[in-house]
Structure formats: C-alpha cells, structure tokens
Scaffold this active site. Structure first.
Site, short mmCIF file in Angstrom:
data_model
loop_
_atom_site.label_atom_id
_atom_site.label_comp_id
_atom_site.label_asym_id
_atom_site.label_seq_id
_atom_site.Cartn_x
_atom_site.Cartn_y
_atom_site.Cartn_z
N LYS A 177 9.08 -7.49 8.61
CA LYS A 177 8.66 -7.44 7.20
C LYS A 177 9.02 -6.07 6.61
CE LYS A 177 4.14 -6.13 8.97
NZ LYS A 177 2.80 -6.60 9.36
N TYR A 232 10.42 22.56 -10.30
CA TYR A 232 9.43 22.26 -11.33
C TYR A 232 8.18 23.10 -11.15
CZ TYR A 232 12.00 18.14 -12.91
OH TYR A 232 12.94 17.29 -13.43
C1 PLP Z 1 2.69 -6.18 10.70
C2 PLP Z 1 2.10 -7.14 11.65
C3 PLP Z 1 2.40 -7.06 13.01
C4 PLP Z 1 3.14 -5.89 13.62
O1 PLP Z 1 2.23 -4.82 13.79
P1 PLP Z 1 2.65 -3.40 14.41
O2 PLP Z 1 1.39 -2.62 14.41
O3 PLP Z 1 3.67 -2.82 13.48
O4 PLP Z 1 3.21 -3.65 15.75
C5 PLP Z 1 1.93 -8.06 13.83
N1 PLP Z 1 1.19 -9.08 13.34
C6 PLP Z 1 0.85 -9.17 12.04
C7 PLP Z 1 0.02 -10.31 11.56
C8 PLP Z 1 1.29 -8.21 11.14
O5 PLP Z 1 0.93 -8.28 9.86
#
Ligand code: PLP
Length: 350
Positions: free
Chosen positions: A42, A252
């Site tokens: 993601k 700035y």
């Molecule tokens: C983002 C996410 C993961 C991965 O988590 P990490 O801490 O980055 O390993 C796994 N499961 C779900 C449901 C997530 O939202």
C-alpha cells in the site's frame, strides 16, 4: 540525439536496492516458519514505488499483495495476477464491488454491512478481517456466526495486532482471540502478523504473514535485526555553491546567520520531496562520510548546507540525504513508516 520530450537527468534520486528487498522478503518468509509471507505494498510500496518493488517481490516468490485503496489496484495489477491483490479497506459501495469483479482484485470484508453488500453484488471469493482489539476495521468476534458471514467464500481470514512492536500482554490476548475465531469461520488461509508480528515468533504466523515495513528495511523488533537490510537510499545534487560573509543570512525568515566567511551550497531537496521542515535543524547531509550541516529553514524544493567540511564540492555533485529509517534519533521526530511514506513523488519518478 536526446529526446526533447524526456526530461534531462534529475537532481534528486531514490535508489531502491531490489536485491535487498527480495532478500528481506525471503528472510521474512523464512522467519514465518510454515506460513508463507505476503507483502503490504500500500501507499506506493511505502513510498518506494510499486513499479520497482512489486516485480522484485513477485520474482522472489511472493504471491499475496495488500493495498488499502481500490485506486491502488491498477498499478499493482500491472505486475501480478489481480487475484493476488487484497484490498484492505474493502467495498463501501456497489461501484466498489463492480470494480473488484471487473479487475479481479479481492476485497477484505470488514463489517457485516460490507459482507451483505458483497453478497448482494454477486459475491465471490473475498477475505475477512476480524477485529481482535485494535478497533479500526473488522467484524467483532461475536459476529462470527452471523449468516452474512456464513454466506461468504473466504480465502484469507485476517486480524491485525495493535502492539506487536512492544512486549505487551495484548499480543497473546489477540493471538488467542484470533485462534478461537478462526475455528468458527470457514476460510482457507489465516493471517495475523505484520512485520513486528513475525518477530513475535512462529506461533503468530498462522498460514500467511503480511510484512510491510521490514520488507523496506524497517526493524520494528530486535528479533528481526540481523535479518533485515536497508533498501532505500536518497541523494540530492548541489544546484549552486555560494560564499557568505559574516552577518549574511540563509533562507526564509533568515534563521541562520553566518558567524564568519563560509562556503555553502544550495541542494535540490525540499519538503515537497518528503524532507520535512522538522528534519532541518540539527541535521546534516553528507558526502563520503563528511557531514554538511543544514543551514536555515528547509524550503519546498531547496535546502542550504554548510560546505566547510567539503569545500571541494561543486555543482552537480551528489549528497547523501539521511534516510536511515532505523535511526532512533530520527524516530523521535518521525516514525520509520512516516519517513518512508512521505518520500515525495519527484524522488519516485527519478
Ligand atoms: C499496513 C498493514 C500491514 C503491514 O504492517 P507493517 O507494520 O508495515 O509490517 C499488515 N496488515 C495490515 C492490515 C496493514 O494495514
């Protein structure tokens, strides 16, 4: 002839070590014991770029990919079969269900309402999130027997740990609740552990793990430390060198004033690239181990650094930008997740 439609070389670059990424996935797959590792990709693979990361993960052997939004499906589906893509937010409308069916990406059902919606729109294979204590998404364990759940064809039964990066009693409580509910709901694969959850041990792995952060070089628990290699390197080029005299200021609001004559450089890196303003003070860029302290405020596209330690540097030279996501000092400012996911678009395109 250079193509006039292609931009000239960038002054900012993100290098993703795809070998290290693949090795990290293999290590996490191994640490998952008899379970297989999937991959959370993601947010554009945590800022490192789906087009670079997903093929490397696929070629390493990964067969399950997690995104949050429907809008993230198409980019991942360019590289893997859509049936391997799980959409964590699930469907909120008939349009979402239609998109799932037409693309072949698989929704994670998070509520009884989503279960009914999915079935009413034709159903088919889905995943199911059960809440065991984080209270974000997921059905309550008490609803495991609901007919709307019984109507589903569930591939992955998921839950998510709230405190896996800590030695909290909540971990074992969530594990026990998940084991109990997984005996009440028909499913093909069970999945509880994120990266930190893998570090908790094989009894947290069930059939499938869902690492994200650790794939990209993050070490959320000490148990993973020896197994995970850094993946991302960020560099920015010098745009201009200048000589300041005592009393001249930089940037700035003129927050830095030269105490004496000094040589500085203006660098192609700003907060629009994810180098947030709060990372300026006390921080330094570097060149072959020489620290170049940041002077004044970080601008949107530029930052100024002190060249006292490296007066030989010139326009076009590349500087290393501190992006060590496991640097504890930096984590007082930003979590490793934030350091990755705030990497700007301009870096990902370079
Ligand atoms: C983002 C996410 C993961 C991965 O988590 P990490 O801490 O980055 O390993 C796994 N499961 C779900 C449901 C997530 O939202």
């Amino acid at each position: 002839m250079t193509d006039p439609l292609l931009p000239p070389p960038a002054t900012l670059r993100l290098t993703v070590d795809t070998q290290a990424l693949a090795d990290n996935w293999r290590a996490l797959d191994r640490l998952s014991g008899t379970a297989r590792a999937g991959a959370a990709v993601k947010a554009d693979a945590y800022g490192l770029g789906v087009d670079v990361c997903v093929p490397a993960l696929r070629d390493a052997g990964c067969e399950t990919f997690f995104v949050a939004h429907w809008s993230e499906v198409a980019a991942v589906a360019r590289h893997v079969p859509p049936a391997q893509i799980a959409v964590l937010h699930g469907p909120l409308s008939a349009a979402d269900c239609g998109y799932a069916r037409s693309t072949g990406a698989v929704p994670v059902i998070n509520s009884l309402e989503q279960a009914a919606l999915w079935t009413a729109n034709g159903g088919g294979v889905c995943h199911l999130m059960v809440d065991t204590g984080i209270n974000r998404l997921g059905i309550a364990a008490a609803d495991a027997g609901d007919p709307r759940i019984a109507a589903l064809d569930i591939d992955i039964l998921l839950s998510h740990l709230a405190c896996a990066d800590e030695d909290s009693a909540m971990n074992a409580r969530q594990r026990g609740a998940f084991a109990a509910v997984s005996s009440q709901i028909a499913h093909r694969r069970a999945s509880l552990a994120n990266s930190a959850g893998i570090g908790l041990g094989e009894e947290y792995a069930f059939g499938l793990t869902r690492p994200g952060l650790a794939l990209y070089g993050g070490v959320p628990r000490g148990e993973l430390a020896g197994a995970i290699r850094p993946v991302a390197r960020v560099e920015a080029a010098i745009l201009q060198c200048r000589n300041l005299v005592a009393g001249e200021s930089v940037g700035y609001n003129a927050t830095f004033t030269a105490p004496a004559t000094m040589r500085v450089c203006t660098v192609s890196l700003g907060y629009a690239d994810g180098f947030l303003r709060l990372r300026g003070p006390g921080n330094a860029l570097s060149h072959q181990g020489r620290a170049l302290p940041i002077l004044g405020k970080v601008s949107m596209d530029m930052v100024v650094a002190d060249l006292s330690a490296a007066p030989d540097l010139a326009v076009g030279d590349w500087l290393t930008v501190p992006w060590d996501i496991n640097d504890v000092a930096q984590q007082n400012i930003l979590s490793p997740y934030e350091l990755l996911t705030t990497i700007g678009q301009r870096l990902r395109r370079s």
